[in-house]
Scaffold this motif. Structure first.
Motif, PDB file in Angstrom:
ATOM      1  N   ASN A   7       0.809  -1.206   0.024  1.00 29.12           N
ATOM      2  CA  ASN A   7      -0.070  -0.215   0.023  1.00 29.12           C
ATOM      3  C   ASN A   7       0.921   1.454   0.004  1.00 29.12           C
ATOM      4  O   ASN A   7       0.271   2.270  -0.047  1.00 29.12           O
ATOM      5  CB  ASN A   7      -1.160   0.013   1.375  1.00 29.12           C
ATOM      6  N   TYR A  11      -0.590   4.737  -5.795  1.00 29.87           N
ATOM      7  CA  TYR A  11      -1.887   4.363  -6.493  1.00 29.87           C
ATOM      8  C   TYR A  11      -2.061   2.793  -6.169  1.00 29.87           C
ATOM      9  O   TYR A  11      -3.265   2.423  -6.670  1.00 29.87           O
ATOM     10  CB  TYR A  11      -1.741   4.584  -8.107  1.00 29.87           C
ATOM     11  N   LYS A  13      -2.973   1.389  -3.302  1.00 29.97           N
ATOM     12  CA  LYS A  13      -4.462   1.119  -2.484  1.00 29.97           C
ATOM     13  C   LYS A  13      -5.636   1.677  -3.326  1.00 29.97           C
ATOM     14  O   LYS A  13      -6.593   1.279  -2.937  1.00 29.97           O
ATOM     15  CB  LYS A  13      -4.085   1.897  -1.251  1.00 29.97           C
ATOM     16  N   GLU A  14      -5.460   2.538  -4.125  1.00 36.04           N
ATOM     17  CA  GLU A  14      -6.519   2.902  -4.887  1.00 36.04           C
ATOM     18  C   GLU A  14      -6.859   1.836  -5.912  1.00 36.04           C
ATOM     19  O   GLU A  14      -8.189   1.519  -6.555  1.00 36.04           O
ATOM     20  CB  GLU A  14      -6.331   4.280  -5.799  1.00 36.04           C
ATOM     21  N   CYS A  15      -6.000   1.145  -6.586  1.00 35.79           N
ATOM     22  CA  CYS A  15      -6.223   0.012  -7.634  1.00 35.79           C
ATOM     23  C   CYS A  15      -6.305  -1.288  -7.138  1.00 35.79           C
ATOM     24  O   CYS A  15      -7.281  -1.959  -7.862  1.00 35.79           O
ATOM     25  CB  CYS A  15      -5.105   0.147  -8.776  1.00 35.79           C
ATOM     26  N   ARG A  70      -9.010   4.591 -13.908  1.00 36.27           N
ATOM     27  CA  ARG A  70      -8.585   5.134 -12.370  1.00 36.27           C
ATOM     28  C   ARG A  70      -7.269   5.812 -12.608  1.00 36.27           C
ATOM     29  O   ARG A  70      -7.245   6.887 -11.883  1.00 36.27           O
ATOM     30  CB  ARG A  70      -8.912   3.707 -11.642  1.00 36.27           C
ATOM     31  N   LEU A  74      -6.109   9.373 -11.701  1.00 37.19           N
ATOM     32  CA  LEU A  74      -5.191   9.673 -10.265  1.00 37.19           C
ATOM     33  C   LEU A  74      -4.124  10.339 -10.853  1.00 37.19           C
ATOM     34  O   LEU A  74      -3.535  11.276 -10.013  1.00 37.19           O
ATOM     35  CB  LEU A  74      -4.806   8.443  -9.651  1.00 37.19           C
TER      36      LEU A  74
END
Length: 155
Positions: A7, A11, A13-15, A70, A74
């Motif tokens: 994490n 990016y 943790k967003e993906c 995404r 970002l």
């Protein structure tokens, strides 16, 4: 071998939740910026409880279609060149945090204390060590600071 939480990579943790929603795990996400286009290198694997199938081209395409928008949002750029791949049959493990993604799979690790390769099945992985089940059935715990290199085995 160094342990860097997954994490902590930009990016990730967003993906990762998007990839998990498709039934995969996000093994690696690297963004390589440049002046004109950003390159995203994505490595996915099946969840460790689903070892029966490999990663197909269609699997990579699904992940690509899902996380491309995404990442563009970002990074604030429409110029994101993305490559999605499987870990490969004999992936060199680059970060000790990856071990948790490969529980129940076979690896070999170079133990600096033994100065030899130790093959085994990963039965447990934490942020400090991993436990391998050796061919003899014995379980061996190895701290990450003793591991010089590690590789997934094709079994």
């Amino acid at each position: 071998m160094e342990y860097t939480p997954l994490n902590s990579f930009p990016y990730y943790k967003e993906c990762a939740p998007l990839v998990e929603g498709l039934g995969f795990q996000l093994v690696e996400l690297r963004i390589i910026p440049s002046k004109t286009v950003n390159t995203a290198r994505v490595v996915i694997a099946r969840k460790s409880d689903d070892e029966t199938q490999g990663i197909t081209v269609n699997d990579c395409a699904k992940v690509h279609r899902l996380i491309q928008p995404r990442l563009e949002a970002l990074i604030s750029s429409k110029d994101v060149n993305m490559e999605v791949t499987s870990p490969g049959m004999e992936r060199n493990i680059k970060n000790a945090a990856e071990f948790v993604l490969f529980v129940n799979l076979f690896v070999r690790v170079w133990d600096t204390e033994v100065t030899d390769w130790i093959p085994g099945k990963i039965v447990e992985a934490s942020n400090a060590s991993l436990t391998l089940e050796l061919e003899s059935g014995e379980k061996k715990q190895i701290e990450y600071n003793r591991i010089a290199k590690a590789k997934l085995l094709n079994t």
